[in-house]
Design a protein around this motif. Structure first.
Motif, short mmCIF file in Angstrom:
data_model
loop_
_atom_site.label_atom_id
_atom_site.label_comp_id
_atom_site.label_asym_id
_atom_site.label_seq_id
_atom_site.Cartn_x
_atom_site.Cartn_y
_atom_site.Cartn_z
N GLY A 51 0.81 -1.22 0.00
CA GLY A 51 0.00 0.00 0.00
C GLY A 51 0.84 1.27 0.00
N PRO A 52 1.76 1.41 0.98
CA PRO A 52 2.56 2.63 1.02
C PRO A 52 3.35 2.87 -0.27
CG PRO A 52 2.76 1.45 3.10
CD PRO A 52 1.97 0.56 2.17
N ARG A 53 3.87 1.78 -0.88
CA ARG A 53 4.62 1.97 -2.13
C ARG A 53 3.71 2.47 -3.25
NH1 ARG A 53 6.35 3.28 -6.14
NH2 ARG A 53 7.87 2.32 -7.55
N LEU A 54 2.53 1.87 -3.38
CA LEU A 54 1.64 2.24 -4.48
C LEU A 54 1.00 3.61 -4.26
CD1 LEU A 54 -0.04 -1.19 -5.30
CD2 LEU A 54 2.01 -0.15 -6.29
N ALA A 55 0.94 4.06 -3.00
CA ALA A 55 0.36 5.37 -2.72
C ALA A 55 1.18 6.50 -3.34
CB ALA A 55 0.22 5.59 -1.21
N SER A 56 2.40 6.19 -3.79
CA SER A 56 3.19 7.23 -4.44
C SER A 56 2.71 7.48 -5.87
CB SER A 56 4.68 6.86 -4.43
OG SER A 56 4.90 5.72 -5.23
#
Lengths: 297, 273
Positions: A51-56
């Motif tokens: 999630g945190p990676r794709l939120a970029s």
């Protein structure tokens, strides 16, 4: 956050805004809905890495499926792919998420496949991590045998043949550690709200008769499919069979050596490719475009 | 929601990994200024800042930004606060922190008066409980000179397309520093019809002072000294009426508190935590 959908309340969480400022205008980013593995697990599996990676690059929506996590428990009669994909449809309608990318691993990938075959115009793309069109238990038993020795193969065979709380407990002890090459972070496991009844019910009921080979032919969006060569649960052979069933021009198939279940932990580069797929692949397709995905063959 | 479609956006997860747990973070709902502006300005400072430790919900009020335009007779604080309550109920947000800025404080205050138990904390940047136009006009004169004073008077007394054009030309750069004015004017989707309508109608009658005592939530007021639209004497009326309030003063700051006094963002983050 929670939203009422049909007869249940579904828990969701969001990371990363939909509309972001650029130099002189507002830019709309794609939305990706993360569908968790299980049944019996929850969205927290995606909270540390994916999630945190794709939120970029996108607005990330985490969802707990009916029966799991913080969503309504409902009952075993409703823990099946048709219901989960209709729940997803109702969820997207309620929040007016028009055409998201769906990312699913394991059962989550089956929900994504079912949804995209039932509502082809409502998915901009699929990212499938550890996915099959059907379970062939013998394939899985052979892999456990190869990765963990004869005992592991026997424990798996007992659970598949007679799914009960007892055979499931053995399976969790002996077989689960073989899912990934790198050991699972115990904190990731601890963060889940587990519903073991959901897992056993799945193996007993729908898993035995599952066959999506025909249905997935109706999918019309680009598909990015990752398979770990050392995934004993959703086997490479199963993924290859799925890739053959998916529409040819739309599918990118990546088999990953030395990677197990849920490839991202073992192969972080796959997450970068996923981010790029979401950024490029879900952009609005021009009129008259034949549907080929730019950047992937 | 109540017959209209509202745009909202979210930044930052509510549940975040912390060792073997998912830790629950506070939710902050930002109610934008205006009237007639939208949520976008907050995505350039306070929103991302708070998203490090909280889940931030941005909303475009009815008639504004990407939300439905609806109709002028519903452009009032009563329906804006109802919309906010309905939306938060629908997406299962319980007891959020409500952060209002400027005009958004009218909505935030009304929301906290009507549903005092549904607000955990209030943050108000340059709040007024009513628009005292003589005070505002005088302040435009003090800070912007005779021309700004005259244009403010003309707009407040005879709101129209003509008078709002002059008001924006002569007064906007008094409200916010000229260096930010172009971006703050060009980036939002403005509904100037709403600004004219509200100035002609509810702005003349609204008075939230009697209900301030009903607000239960601990409140942080950011008080800028140089915002002519929300004069210090009117901010003082809100502070005097609130039961549980602490105040941070920002001498020299204008309407754009988060840009003029970035230290205000740390004060909010600390208050919200």
């Amino acid at each position: 956050m929670k939203i009422a959908v049909g007869d249940v309340e579904l828990f969701f969480d969001v990371e990363g805004p939909k509309v972001v400022p650029s130099e002189d205008e507002w830019v709309e980013r794609p939305t990706v809905v993360l569908l968790h593995a299980g049944p019996g697990a929850d969205h927290s599996l995606y909270k540390d890495l994916v999630g945190p990676r794709l939120a970029s690059v996108a607005q990330v929506v985490y969802l707990d499926q009916r029966g799991d996590g913080r969503s309504s428990r409902s009952d075993a009669a409703h823990w099946n792919l048709d219901t989960w994909s209709d729940d997803l449809r109702g969820f997207l309608d309620a929040l007016e998420i028009e055409r998201p990318v769906l990312l699913g691993s394991a059962i989550g990938s089956l929900v994504a496949l079912t949804f995209a075959s039932r509502y082809p115009d409502r998915a901009a793309g699929l990212v499938l991590v550890s996915a099959v069109a059907r379970y062939v238990h013998q394939r899985s038993v052979s892999e456990f045998d190869r990765l963990g020795g004869a005992h592991a193969g026997e424990v798996a065979a007992r659970y598949f043949g007679d799914p009960t709380e007892a055979t499931f407990a053995d399976y969790m002890n002996v077989c689960l550690p073989l899912y990934t090459r790198r050991p699972l972070d115990p904190d990731v496991i601890a963060r889940m709200r587990i519903n073991p009844e959901g897992t056993v019910n799945w193996t007993r009921a729908e898993a035995a008769k599952l066959d999506l080979r025909e249905a997935v032919g109706r999918i019309t969006c680009p598909v990015l499919l990752f398979a770990g060569e050392d995934d004993p649960s959703f086997t490479l052979a199963g993924a290859e069979e799925l890739a053959d069933s998916l529409p040819a021009g739309l599918t990118t198939f990546r088999r990953i050596p030395a990677a197990g279940h849920g490839v991202f932990r073992d192969a972080p580069w796959a997450l970068d490719e996923t981010a790029e797929f979401i950024r490029v692949g879900s952009s609005v397709r021009p009129e008259g475009d034949d549907g080929a995905l730019v950047g992937f063959s | 929601m109540n017959g209209v479609r509202l745009f909202f956006d979210i930044q930052g997860a509510q549940l975040r990994p912390e060792g073997p747990w998912l830790a629950e973070h506070p939710i902050v709902v930002i109610v934008h200024t205006g009237p007639g502006s939208d949520h976008t300005a907050y995505k350039e400072h306070i929103g991302p800042y708070l998203a490090d430790t909280a889940q931030v919900v941005y909303i475009d009020l009815r008639g504004c930004g990407l939300s439905d335009r609806s109709t002028p007779e519903t452009w009032n604080v009563e329906s804006w606060s109802s919309d906010l309550h309905g939306l938060l109920e629908q997406i299962g947000v319980e007891r959020p922190v409500v952060l209002g800025a400027g005009f958004g404080c009218y909505v935030a205050l009304r929301y906290a008066q009507r549903w005092p138990a549904d607000v955990s904390k209030l943050v108000l940047s340059n709040p007024n409980a009513r628009a005292v136009t003589e005070r505002m006009i005088e302040r435009y004169g003090e800070l912007g000179g005779a021309k700004a004073e005259a244009s403010a008077r003309e707009f407040f007394e005879r709101p129209s397309e003509t008078s709002i054009a002059a008001f924006l030309r002569d007064c906007f750069t008094v409200m916010v520093p000229p260096v930010y004015a172009a971006r703050l004017m060009l980036m939002p989707i403005w509904n100037l019809e709403l600004a004219i309508h509200w100035t002609a109608t509810e702005m003349k009658t609204l008075d939230l002072r009697p209900g301030l005592g009903a607000i239960e939530a601990p409140t942080l007021v950011l008080a800028a000294s140089h915002d002519p639209q929300y004069p210090p004497a009117s901010i003082a009326e809100v502070i005097d009426g609130l039961p549980d309030v602490c105040v941070e003063h920002y001498p020299g700051a204008r309407h754009s508190v988060f840009r003029d006094a970035p230290e205000s963002m740390a004060a909010i983050a600390e208050f919200v935590a």
